[in-house]
Motif scaffolding. Structure first.
Motif, PDB file in Angstrom:
ATOM      1  N   GLU A   1       0.558  -0.945  -0.146  1.00  0.00           N
ATOM      2  CA  GLU A   1       0.373   0.439   0.034  1.00  0.00           C
ATOM      3  C   GLU A   1       1.015   1.306   0.347  1.00  0.00           C
ATOM      4  O   GLU A   1       0.206   2.404  -0.766  1.00  0.00           O
ATOM      5  N   LYS A   2       1.996   0.990   0.715  1.00  0.00           N
ATOM      6  CA  LYS A   2       2.990   2.727   0.508  1.00  0.00           C
ATOM      7  C   LYS A   2       3.644   2.609  -0.800  1.00  0.00           C
ATOM      8  O   LYS A   2       3.913   3.993  -0.980  1.00  0.00           O
ATOM      9  N   GLN A   3       3.435   1.387  -1.663  1.00  0.00           N
ATOM     10  CA  GLN A   3       3.942   2.368  -2.048  1.00  0.00           C
ATOM     11  C   GLN A   3       3.050   2.212  -3.861  1.00  0.00           C
ATOM     12  O   GLN A   3       3.314   2.724  -4.690  1.00  0.00           O
ATOM     13  N   LYS A   4       1.709   2.992  -3.571  1.00  0.00           N
ATOM     14  CA  LYS A   4       0.848   2.693  -4.562  1.00  0.00           C
ATOM     15  C   LYS A   4       0.394   4.480  -3.930  1.00  0.00           C
ATOM     16  O   LYS A   4       0.251   4.618  -2.742  1.00  0.00           O
ATOM     17  N   THR A   5      -0.437   4.862  -5.619  1.00  0.00           N
ATOM     18  CA  THR A   5      -0.929   5.458  -4.839  1.00  0.00           C
ATOM     19  C   THR A   5      -2.553   6.301  -6.189  1.00  0.00           C
ATOM     20  O   THR A   5      -2.333   5.573  -7.194  1.00  0.00           O
ATOM     21  N   ILE A   6      -2.813   7.527  -6.460  1.00  0.00           N
ATOM     22  CA  ILE A   6      -3.273   8.009  -6.884  1.00  0.00           C
ATOM     23  C   ILE A   6      -3.012   8.624  -8.238  1.00  0.00           C
ATOM     24  O   ILE A   6      -2.607  10.308  -7.338  1.00  0.00           O
ATOM     25  N   ILE A   7      -3.147   8.969  -9.443  1.00  0.00           N
ATOM     26  CA  ILE A   7      -3.325  10.155 -10.027  1.00  0.00           C
ATOM     27  C   ILE A   7      -3.142  11.475  -9.929  1.00  0.00           C
ATOM     28  O   ILE A   7      -4.872  11.632  -9.658  1.00  0.00           O
ATOM     29  N   ASP A   8      -3.116  12.947  -9.354  1.00  0.00           N
ATOM     30  CA  ASP A   8      -4.072  13.764  -8.857  1.00  0.00           C
ATOM     31  C   ASP A   8      -3.422  14.542 -10.076  1.00  0.00           C
ATOM     32  O   ASP A   8      -2.960  14.665 -11.283  1.00  0.00           O
ATOM     33  N   LEU A   9      -3.922  15.957  -9.965  1.00  0.00           N
ATOM     34  CA  LEU A   9      -3.046  16.696 -11.255  1.00  0.00           C
ATOM     35  C   LEU A   9      -1.926  17.501 -10.622  1.00  0.00           C
ATOM     36  O   LEU A   9      -1.876  17.418 -12.009  1.00  0.00           O
ATOM     37  N   GLU A  10      -1.463  17.328 -10.210  1.00  0.00           N
ATOM     38  CA  GLU A  10       0.147  17.957  -9.453  1.00  0.00           C
ATOM     39  C   GLU A  10       1.087  16.473 -10.856  1.00  0.00           C
ATOM     40  O   GLU A  10       1.619  16.924 -11.754  1.00  0.00           O
ATOM     41  N   LYS A  11       0.235  15.303  -9.535  1.00  0.00           N
ATOM     42  CA  LYS A  11       1.459  14.490 -10.797  1.00  0.00           C
ATOM     43  C   LYS A  11       0.850  14.454 -12.116  1.00  0.00           C
ATOM     44  O   LYS A  11       1.708  13.811 -12.911  1.00  0.00           O
ATOM     45  N   LEU A  12      -0.374  14.140 -12.386  1.00  0.00           N
ATOM     46  CA  LEU A  12      -0.247  14.366 -13.940  1.00  0.00           C
ATOM     47  C   LEU A  12       0.038  14.847 -14.581  1.00  0.00           C
ATOM     48  O   LEU A  12       0.055  14.902 -15.774  1.00  0.00           O
ATOM     49  N   ASN A  13      -0.080  16.520 -14.301  1.00  0.00           N
ATOM     50  CA  ASN A  13       0.140  17.767 -14.301  1.00  0.00           C
ATOM     51  C   ASN A  13       2.489  17.405 -15.064  1.00  0.00           C
ATOM     52  O   ASN A  13       3.171  17.188 -16.163  1.00  0.00           O
ATOM     53  N   SER A  14       3.036  16.129 -13.826  1.00  0.00           N
ATOM     54  CA  SER A  14       4.399  16.472 -14.225  1.00  0.00           C
ATOM     55  C   SER A  14       5.168  15.283 -14.769  1.00  0.00           C
ATOM     56  O   SER A  14       5.817  14.855 -15.182  1.00  0.00           O
ATOM     57  N   LEU A  15       3.950  14.156 -14.951  1.00  0.00           N
ATOM     58  CA  LEU A  15       4.370  12.761 -15.363  1.00  0.00           C
ATOM     59  C   LEU A  15       3.815  12.736 -17.180  1.00  0.00           C
ATOM     60  O   LEU A  15       4.288  11.875 -17.717  1.00  0.00           O
ATOM     61  N   ASN A  16       2.544  13.753 -17.174  1.00  0.00           N
ATOM     62  CA  ASN A  16       2.628  13.068 -18.310  1.00  0.00           C
ATOM     63  C   ASN A  16       2.216  14.231 -19.990  1.00  0.00           C
ATOM     64  O   ASN A  16       2.825  13.203 -20.681  1.00  0.00           O
ATOM     65  N   ALA A  17       3.662  14.288 -19.778  1.00  0.00           N
ATOM     66  CA  ALA A  17       4.438  14.909 -21.097  1.00  0.00           C
ATOM     67  C   ALA A  17       5.716  13.374 -21.648  1.00  0.00           C
ATOM     68  O   ALA A  17       5.179  13.197 -22.620  1.00  0.00           O
ATOM     69  N   GLU A  18       5.684  12.552 -20.249  1.00  0.00           N
ATOM     70  CA  GLU A  18       6.743  11.332 -20.876  1.00  0.00           C
ATOM     71  C   GLU A  18       5.190   9.748 -21.448  1.00  0.00           C
ATOM     72  O   GLU A  18       5.834   9.139 -22.158  1.00  0.00           O
ATOM     73  N   GLY A  19       4.349   9.809 -20.097  1.00  0.00           N
ATOM     74  CA  GLY A  19       3.224   9.191 -19.990  1.00  0.00           C
ATOM     75  C   GLY A  19       3.912   8.250 -19.591  1.00  0.00           C
ATOM     76  O   GLY A  19       4.931   7.920 -18.726  1.00  0.00           O
ATOM     77  N   CYS A  20       3.441   6.907 -19.021  1.00  0.00           N
ATOM     78  CA  CYS A  20       3.478   6.007 -18.323  1.00  0.00           C
ATOM     79  C   CYS A  20       4.947   4.322 -19.228  1.00  0.00           C
ATOM     80  O   CYS A  20       4.657   4.763 -20.165  1.00  0.00           O
ATOM     81  N   PRO A  21       5.923   5.110 -17.914  1.00  0.00           N
ATOM     82  CA  PRO A  21       7.338   4.041 -18.873  1.00  0.00           C
ATOM     83  C   PRO A  21       6.978   2.415 -19.466  1.00  0.00           C
ATOM     84  O   PRO A  21       7.908   1.884 -19.987  1.00  0.00           O
TER      85      PRO A  21
END
Length: 78
Positions: free
Chosen positions: A7-27
């Motif tokens: 559970e500590k290694q899981k999270t949900i995509i929020d707006l901040e994560k969405l903005n920082s991660l979507n340039a590359e997408g899911c590796p």
């Protein structure tokens, strides 16, 4: 005990994560993230160490107590 480590290694995509991660997408799968997507911190065949990937693209390795990108995990099992 395993559940809390997982559970500590899981999270949900929020707006901040969405903005920082979507340039590359899911590796792992190359798809873009969406708000509310469940993600995990996992290692894989990419450079740069552990990254957030879609939860359905990962397998929890009981031996190492970490998530591993599914294709990487399956290739290591033969």
């Amino acid at each position: 005990m395993h559940t809390s480590i997982k559970e500590k290694q899981k999270t949900i995509i929020d707006l901040e994560k969405l903005n920082s991660l979507n340039a590359e997408g899911c590796p792992a799968c190359g798809k873009k993230f969406s708000l509310g997507d469940p993600v995990v911190v996992a290692c894989g065949a990419w450079e740069g160490g552990r990254k957030l990937i879609h939860e359905n693209e990962a397998v929890f390795d009981e031996r190492t107590m970490t998530y591993v990108e599914r294709r990487c995990y399956e290739s290591s099992k033969g």
